[in-house]
Structures are given as C-alpha cells and as structure tokens.
Design an enzyme around this catalytic site. Sequence first.
Site, mmCIF file in Angstrom:
data_model
loop_
_atom_site.group_PDB
_atom_site.id
_atom_site.type_symbol
_atom_site.label_atom_id
_atom_site.label_comp_id
_atom_site.label_asym_id
_atom_site.label_seq_id
_atom_site.Cartn_x
_atom_site.Cartn_y
_atom_site.Cartn_z
ATOM 1 C CG ASP A 163 -0.289 -0.258 2.524
ATOM 2 O OD1 ASP A 163 0.870 0.156 2.705
ATOM 3 O OD2 ASP A 163 -0.931 -0.894 3.388
ATOM 4 C CG HIS A 190 3.900 -9.849 -0.337
ATOM 5 N ND1 HIS A 190 3.009 -10.114 0.677
ATOM 6 C CD2 HIS A 190 4.739 -10.919 -0.374
ATOM 7 C CE1 HIS A 190 3.295 -11.281 1.227
ATOM 8 N NE2 HIS A 190 4.344 -11.785 0.612
#
Length: 231
Positions: free
Chosen positions: A89, A106
């Site tokens: 994010d 990730h």
Amino acid sequence: MTDLEQRIEQLARLLAESRYTVVFTGAGISTESGLRDFRGPDGLWTRRDKGLSTPMQDWTGVEPNSGHRAIVELQNMGKLAFLISQNVDNLHLKSGIKTEKLAELHGNLSKVCCVACEFKMDRVEGEEKCPLCGGTLKSTVVNFGDSLPAKDLQESYKHSQMCELFVVVGSSLVVYPAADMPAVAMEAGAKLVIINEGETPFDKQTHLRFTEKIGEVLPPAVARLKEMLKT
C-alpha cells in the site's frame, strides 16, 4: 497499572535495551487507515472462506496512521535497524521510512520496475519504457505464484539473523517465505514480540504478546521509550 500498561512498559523496555530491532508488518497495520486486512474477523480471505463477497480495496486518499508513524519515530530515534513489510500500500514510504531501511516482500502498488535492468521507479501514468535502458516497465506487486523480489528477501533474512528484537505488527504469519523471518530471528537468539488481533503460529513462542489494536499499543510504547531515553 493495568495489564496492558504493564505490557506496553515491557515493550518500551525491550526496545530501549535492544541494539538491533527489526519490525515486520502485515496488512493489520493498515486497517486503521481504512484498508481491509486478510485474515482478521472481517478480512478479505476470511470473508472469502465464509462465502461472502470480497469488496475491492479503495486505495485513494489512504494515509499512514499512528502505527506507521510510531515506526518512523523508532527510525528517527535510531532504534529501528530494518523494516520488513508484506504490504503493497506504500504507506510506510509515505510515512517517512527510508528506502534503505525497508524491504517490501510483496512489492508496492505505486512502484514499477524494468524487466531488463531491474531499475525501480514511481509509477507514472502512460510511461511504459525504462528511462535508463528502454526496457519494459512492470508492476512490482508480487502475485500468487510469483517469486519474491530477491534483493528484498535476501535483506530480510540478513537483518532477521542479526537482530536482538523482532517485533511483528499486524501479521497472521501464515504466508511463506515471509513468515519464516520470526523463526530465523529466534534461532539467532532474538526476542519475539507480536502485536496482532488474530492468532499466529508463533503465539506460544513470544516473549510478549498483544491482541489489542496496534494504535493502542505501538504509539504509547514508543512514547514511553522516548521518556526512557531522555533519562
């Protein structure tokens, strides 16, 4: 002093005593910014497993919260050796974490990388070619089945092996190889702290365990650490 206050005091003392602290974050740290986690009571995978709808994440206007800012405070006090994150994010970088202190296992929704020379840069709408070599740019986000970014993974293992204190913040620790890191740290002699509302496979091995919300634990622990370091 309540039980929670006692444990916050313990965490502040562990942070004060540690000469090499690694923090590991999962989706749980971003729920207080309005994003869903995965395995929490109303997480995306929890809903999926119950046969419920899994709404799309709305990433627009999402800002770092007090948990993210507390980790930045650790960095600014010289008490954060390294930060490992499973999140895509961009909130850690947005909060002020230095890129050299961060491994994003990730990937990151706001970053792209060149498939040829591996140059990484901010995503720019309409830009598809690497400004350095002309190679194709692709998202850095790791999808299921993809390999994790080698450099970030290598850095994560290295710092986990070197740390004295390993603090898990908002992760259920079930996605591998990311979830290997607490075991690597403990094998090297580190103390383990977990701040996560849900259960984890490491709960019985922790030195300190919090099931409260991150905003109720990490910011006051860092504030108490500041007081300790002043004395």
